[in-house]
Structures are given as structure tokens and as C-alpha cells.
Scaffold this motif. Structure first.
Motif, PDB file in Angstrom:
ATOM      1  N   TRP A 192       3.281 -44.246  30.742  1.00  0.00           N
ATOM      2  CA  TRP A 192       4.660 -43.780  30.976  1.00  0.00           C
ATOM      3  C   TRP A 192       5.649 -44.573  30.117  1.00  0.00           C
ATOM      4  O   TRP A 192       6.602 -44.003  29.575  1.00  0.00           O
ATOM      5  N   GLU A 193       5.439 -45.875  29.977  1.00  0.00           N
ATOM      6  CA  GLU A 193       6.320 -46.694  29.144  1.00  0.00           C
ATOM      7  C   GLU A 193       6.266 -46.226  27.692  1.00  0.00           C
ATOM      8  O   GLU A 193       7.294 -46.202  26.995  1.00  0.00           O
ATOM      9  N   ALA A 194       5.079 -45.850  27.208  1.00  0.00           N
ATOM     10  CA  ALA A 194       4.966 -45.354  25.842  1.00  0.00           C
ATOM     11  C   ALA A 194       5.693 -44.017  25.677  1.00  0.00           C
ATOM     12  O   ALA A 194       6.336 -43.761  24.651  1.00  0.00           O
ATOM     13  N   LEU A 195       5.611 -43.145  26.683  1.00  0.00           N
ATOM     14  CA  LEU A 195       6.326 -41.862  26.619  1.00  0.00           C
ATOM     15  C   LEU A 195       7.836 -42.078  26.601  1.00  0.00           C
ATOM     16  O   LEU A 195       8.562 -41.382  25.886  1.00  0.00           O
ATOM     17  N   GLU A 196       8.326 -43.039  27.385  1.00  0.00           N
ATOM     18  CA  GLU A 196       9.762 -43.333  27.379  1.00  0.00           C
ATOM     19  C   GLU A 196      10.197 -43.879  26.013  1.00  0.00           C
ATOM     20  O   GLU A 196      11.276 -43.543  25.522  1.00  0.00           O
ATOM     21  N   ALA A 197       9.350 -44.725  25.423  1.00  0.00           N
ATOM     22  CA  ALA A 197       9.678 -45.224  24.085  1.00  0.00           C
ATOM     23  C   ALA A 197       9.716 -44.085  23.074  1.00  0.00           C
ATOM     24  O   ALA A 197      10.551 -44.052  22.173  1.00  0.00           O
ATOM     25  N   LYS A 198       8.814 -43.113  23.210  1.00  0.00           N
ATOM     26  CA  LYS A 198       8.792 -41.972  22.303  1.00  0.00           C
ATOM     27  C   LYS A 198      10.033 -41.105  22.486  1.00  0.00           C
ATOM     28  O   LYS A 198      10.603 -40.598  21.518  1.00  0.00           O
ATOM     29  N   ALA A 199      10.467 -40.941  23.748  1.00  0.00           N
ATOM     30  CA  ALA A 199      11.655 -40.128  24.032  1.00  0.00           C
ATOM     31  C   ALA A 199      12.940 -40.869  23.706  1.00  0.00           C
ATOM     32  O   ALA A 199      13.992 -40.252  23.553  1.00  0.00           O
ATOM     33  N   GLY A 200      12.868 -42.208  23.618  1.00  0.00           N
ATOM     34  CA  GLY A 200      14.064 -42.978  23.334  1.00  0.00           C
ATOM     35  C   GLY A 200      14.997 -43.104  24.525  1.00  0.00           C
ATOM     36  O   GLY A 200      16.166 -43.435  24.363  1.00  0.00           O
ATOM     37  N   ALA A 201      14.495 -42.837  25.740  1.00  0.00           N
ATOM     38  CA  ALA A 201      15.325 -42.925  26.942  1.00  0.00           C
ATOM     39  C   ALA A 201      14.405 -42.974  28.157  1.00  0.00           C
ATOM     40  O   ALA A 201      13.217 -42.657  28.071  1.00  0.00           O
ATOM     41  N   ALA A 202      14.980 -43.385  29.283  1.00  0.00           N
ATOM     42  CA  ALA A 202      14.208 -43.398  30.525  1.00  0.00           C
ATOM     43  C   ALA A 202      13.847 -41.971  30.927  1.00  0.00           C
ATOM     44  O   ALA A 202      14.656 -41.051  30.790  1.00  0.00           O
ATOM     45  N   LEU A 203      12.626 -41.788  31.397  1.00  0.00           N
ATOM     46  CA  LEU A 203      12.147 -40.477  31.822  1.00  0.00           C
ATOM     47  C   LEU A 203      11.945 -40.471  33.330  1.00  0.00           C
ATOM     48  O   LEU A 203      11.462 -41.451  33.912  1.00  0.00           O
ATOM     49  N   PHE A 204      12.314 -39.355  33.940  1.00  0.00           N
ATOM     50  CA  PHE A 204      12.093 -39.160  35.356  1.00  0.00           C
ATOM     51  C   PHE A 204      11.089 -38.016  35.531  1.00  0.00           C
ATOM     52  O   PHE A 204      10.828 -37.252  34.590  1.00  0.00           O
ATOM     53  N   PRO A 205      10.504 -37.879  36.721  1.00  0.00           N
ATOM     54  CA  PRO A 205       9.470 -36.849  36.889  1.00  0.00           C
ATOM     55  C   PRO A 205       9.919 -35.435  36.569  1.00  0.00           C
ATOM     56  O   PRO A 205       9.078 -34.564  36.354  1.00  0.00           O
ATOM     57  N   HIS A 206      11.241 -35.176  36.515  1.00  0.00           N
ATOM     58  CA  HIS A 206      11.723 -33.827  36.193  1.00  0.00           C
ATOM     59  C   HIS A 206      12.112 -33.686  34.719  1.00  0.00           C
ATOM     60  O   HIS A 206      12.709 -32.669  34.330  1.00  0.00           O
TER      61      HIS A 206
END
Length: 275
Positions: A192-206
Motif C-alpha cells: 500500500w505504501e508503494a501504491l501511495e508513492a506511485k499515486a503521489g498522495a495518500a490513498l483511501f479504500p475508495h
């Protein structure tokens, strides 16, 4: 810069509005308005409200972008104005009502309107000028500019190749990490931390659609990512999640990490659409 502070549900919400510039606009120009909305912890923005509102017929909304960091939403609206006034006039870009969700329910925050100045394409006393034939360039100038252009193309190609070789590989380390851990929750956290780094922002389940917007090639793995987002929601918000084989969950997380690593190797994409 315009700045206002409001009190919603007993909690301070600060709104700052920053136009890119206030003067020097002509018909067809893009007007960029950026708002910084500071919200209390636990409050989040309803993204659908970013596009709502009535605009005058001469104003068109071209794009909306948002980012969240440190309790502040940074929202960027890009408009195009189709207005050619006879003289310099002030034009008001309408404000917007943003919906936010807090622990006590939903509420709205007003973004104030912004005034910019538009100029005519030509003054009333402008005189027409005659067209003229440009001089023929010399052979030396043609060869000189051609060599310069070839050098620029070669330099750009070298820089592009160098950057491509140095592009960040966010999921390569995650593959190794999830192979070493035995706890599915810890493996989920690492991925999940890697996905947030890829998105450039905090990610929530939605936020699955938000991730796919930032990294379009990940749409090939949408089904597996949807399962991962549901698992994240179950881990964070459900007191009694549905029982599932822990070893099976861990193996599926490991396979998804490997798939994301392969996808990142094949598709050179940064955190947004560029790449």
C-alpha cells in the motif's frame, strides 16, 4: 491573493485563493485558479463537488486537479475564457461551494470568486499594417540552424534515455519485502505504501479510480487492485472482517506485487499521466 477563514461545525477551515495572475488576459486564454483548503484531521473532500456549479456562457472549465498533503487540499481549476471586450474590463471567475465530510456529517465551504482583467485584441485606434515578403535565408543560415536543431534533438534523446534508465522502480523493493514477511497485514502495508508513492498522495479504500487516473497502465490489473482495496478497507474499518485463509491472502499479495513490478518495468510512467 484572497484569503478567508470560516468556522464549520465548531472546527476551523481556512480557504486561500490564488489566481495565477490578475491581468493580461485575452480571448481564448487559460485562467488558472488555485485554492488551498486546510481542514481538520478526519475531514475529507467530496471530489464530485469540484466540478459542480453554474458558469457563464463565456467561461468553460477545462480541467480540475487536486492534491492533499499535511491537512491541506490544493485544488487547481483551469478555465478558458471566450470573451473579447472592446476595452480592458474586470471579469469575475465565479466561486464554488465545496462539500466536505467530517465526523459529525457533511458540510460546505465557500471558495470566493476571483476578479481578473481582460483586454481587447486591438485598440480602437489600431491601424492595419501591410504584409511584406520575408527575405530568403542564406545557405549558411539554413545549415547553421539545421545543425543546431540536430544537436538539440540529439541532446534531448540522450537526456530522455538517461532519465529512462534512472526512472524510479517503486515495486522492485516491495517484491523482496513481501517475500520476507509472513504476516499478510504487514505485506499489505508495504504494498500500500508503494501504491501511495506511485499515486503521489495518500490513498483511501475508495480511491481506486484516483490511482488509475494517476497511473493509467495499472488499469490492466484493475480486478486484482479492487481486491486489494477491499482488503485494505476490511483491515482498517471492519471490526470483524470476513475470515480468509491467511496464507492464500499473503500469496495473492506477493503475486500482485510481482505483477505491479513487471508492469512498472514495461511502462515508464511517473506519478501522473506523463511518461
Amino acid at each position: 491573493m484572497w484569503s478567508i477563514a470560516v468556522l464549520i461545525l465548531g472546527l476551523p477551515v481556512a480557504v486561500e485563493v490564488h489566481p495565477e495572475r490578475a491581468i493580461g488576459y485575452w480571448v481564448g486564454d487559460l485562467v488558472v485558479i488555485e485554492a488551498h483548503v486546510r481542514v481538520p484531521r478526519g475531514h475529507r473532500l467530496d471530489s464530485s463537488s469540484l466540478h459542480e456549479g453554474t458558469l457563464p456562457e463565456w467561461l468553460e472549465l477545462r480541467s480540475v486537479r487536486q492534491a492533499y498533503r499535511g491537512g491541506v487540499y490544493r485544488i487547481r481549476w483551469t478555465y478558458q475564457v471566450f470573451l473579447s471586450p472592446p476595452d480592458v474590463i474586470p471579469v469575475q471567475i465565479p466561486g464554488r461551494a465545496l462539500r466536505l465530510q467530517g465526523p459529525d456529517g457533511a458540510y460546505e465551504v465557500e471558495v470566493p470568486p476571483v476578479t481578473v482583467y481582460f483586454s481587447p485584441l486591438a485598440g480602437p485606434a489600431a491601424e492595419p499594417t501591410r504584409d511584406f515578403t520575408p527575405p530568403r535565408p542564406s545557405r549558411r543560415a539554413v545549415y547553421g540552424h539545421g545543425g543546431l536543431l540536430a544537436g538539440l534533438i540529439g541532446g534531448w534523446t540522450a537526456v530522455w534515455t538517461w532519465r529512462r534508465r534512472r526512472r524510479p522502480r517503486l515495486f522492485r523493493a516491495v517484491v523482496r519485502q513481501v517475500q520476507e514477511v509472513q504476516d499478510p497485514t504487514e505485506a499489505l502495508t508495504r504494498l500500500w505504501e508503494a501504491l501511495e508513492a506511485k499515486a503521489g498522495a495518500a490513498l483511501f479504500p475508495h480511491d481506486l479510480d484516483r490511482l488509475l487516473q494517476r497511473w493509467p497502465p495499472a488499469g490492466r490489473l484493475r480486478a486484482d487492485l479492487a481486491w486489494l482495496f477491499e482488503l485494505r478497507e476490511a483491515t482498517l474499518y471492519r471490526p470483524d472482517p470476513d475470515p480468509e485463509d491467511g496464507s492464500g491472502v499473503l500469496e495473492r499479495i506477493r503475486r500482485l506485487a510481482q505483477d505491479l513490478d513487471r508492469l512498472e518495468r514495461r511502462s515508464w510512467n511517473s506519478r501522473d499521466r506523463t511518461g
